[in-house]
Scaffold this active site. Structure first.
Site, PDB file in Angstrom:
ATOM      1  N   GLN A 105       0.815  -1.207   0.000  1.00  0.00           N
ATOM      2  CA  GLN A 105       0.000   0.000   0.000  1.00  0.00           C
ATOM      3  C   GLN A 105       0.850   1.259   0.000  1.00  0.00           C
ATOM      4  O   GLN A 105       0.433   2.308   0.475  1.00  0.00           O
ATOM      5  CB  GLN A 105      -0.946   0.000   1.201  1.00  0.00           C
ATOM      6  CG  GLN A 105      -2.023  -1.076   1.117  1.00  0.00           C
ATOM      7  CD  GLN A 105      -3.014  -0.977   2.260  1.00  0.00           C
ATOM      8  OE1 GLN A 105      -2.673  -0.534   3.340  1.00  0.00           O
ATOM      9  NE2 GLN A 105      -4.242  -1.409   2.023  1.00  0.00           N
ATOM     10  N   CYS A 106       2.054   1.182  -0.591  1.00  0.00           N
ATOM     11  CA  CYS A 106       2.970   2.314  -0.526  1.00  0.00           C
ATOM     12  C   CYS A 106       2.403   3.545  -1.215  1.00  0.00           C
ATOM     13  O   CYS A 106       2.567   4.672  -0.733  1.00  0.00           O
ATOM     14  CB  CYS A 106       4.315   1.937  -1.132  1.00  0.00           C
ATOM     15  SG  CYS A 106       4.229   1.274  -2.819  1.00  0.00           S
TER      16      CYS A 106
END
Length: 326
Positions: A105-106
């Site tokens: 989920q960067c």
């Protein structure tokens, strides 16, 4: 005739004999089970949210969270040999919140960290960003392999203006990117992440997102209007808030070690200073989908044309809507 058998002596099941005064009272019936939950969409799972809260609590107990200026000064002191002594340095930066990601989920975490600069004072919660990304089909597990989708998502959840630049961070986009950061606006950059979170070149196998919230410029001379020298670090200058100032002279392209991006990403709560050319080169070689992800059994949302079409040479300039209109 054979007489019929006598009726067996069964107890009367309909009307049982009342208990005598010596018997224990009959226990009450067990409580009814709780009603079944109403079926509906489960709230989006936000990887790393608990870690981020624990991190914030730990930092608050340890003391005040360092600002971007304090973090940069720490880096300049620790890595002073990395920065050219023949230049003076001007720091343009903006403070960002700290979020630690868990899982792929960067990009969503980077967008969430940029939120307070685009929708003051607090931006939008990570849960909301994840929910919209899932609903719109931009992601399956939090991954974002399309810079175009990231720009659309930013506009939907933060009401900002998103400009997608293609062709990389070099010319003709370089000055556009630097002036954007000098103005105090965030930049989202996909790149390959090395073991120390810095940009590297792995052909997209370590594709990652970072948010840039400032720039450190090495210049021969500092403009005379609107800048103050740092009291602790001679040679480091800051723009004076709410004061008219001359624009700095941008370092020429190809001037080695003169331009650094102040960046933050979801694997560390510290700011980092990345050489501009190093980020440019990493962003330009995002071409392949990670073999380890391809073999992990999950389905990811990847645009037509793959990582090359979705991320390679692309960055996002994000501007608050009011300032974009102005």
């Amino acid at each position: 005739m054979i007489p019929p058998p006598e009726h067996p002596n069964f107890p009367d099941l309909a009307f049982p004999t009342p208990p005598s005064s010596l018997q224990a009272p009959t226990p009450p019936p067990p409580p009814l089970p709780p009603p079944a939950p109403v079926l509906g969409a489960a709230p989006p799972h936000v990887f790393g949210l608990e870690k981020s809260r624990l991190l914030k609590e730990a930092l608050e107990k340890a003391g005040r969270i360092p600002s971007c200026k304090e973090d940069v000064k720490r880096l300049l002191k620790l890595q002073k040999d990395r920065f050219r002594s023949d230049l003076r340095w001007i720091l343009f930066c903006a403070d960002l919140p700290s979020l630690i990601q868990e899982g792929p989920q960067c990009g969503l975490v980077a967008l969430c960290m940029a939120g307070p600069l685009l929708l003051p004072p607090n931006g939008v919660p990570l849960e909301r960003i994840v929910q919209v990304a899932l609903e719109q089909g931009y992601t399956a597990h939090g991954e974002m392999f399309s810079a175009a989708n990231m720009g659309t998502l930013a506009q939907e959840v933060l009401g900002c203006h998103a400009e997608l630049l293609c062709g990389g961070l070099g010319s003709p986009n370089r000055d556009r990117v630097l002036w954007h950061l000098v103005a105090g606006h965030p930049l989202l950059i996909p790149y390959d992440e090395d073991f120390n979170h810095e940009p590297c070149q792995r052909r997209g196998h370590k594709a990652h997102w970072a948010v840039c919230a400032g720039v450190l410029l090495g210049v021969p001379d500092v403009p005379s209007l609107g800048y103050a020298e740092d009291p602790e670090l001679p040679g480091l200058f800051h723009p004076v808030p709410s004061t008219a100032r001359q624009p700095p002279l941008l370092p020429e392209e190809g001037s080695l070690g003169a331009t650094y991006l102040l960046s933050k990403q979801g694997m560390s709560w510290h700011y980092q200073l990345w050489d501009y050319d190093q980020v440019r080169d990493s962003n330009l070689q995002l071409t392949d989908f990670s073999p380890s992800r391809a073999a992990d059994g999950r389905e990811y949302v990847v645009p037509a044309g793959g990582v090359r079409a979705g991320l390679c040479g692309q960055v996002l300039l994000l501007t608050p809507q009011a300032q974009a209109i102005a």
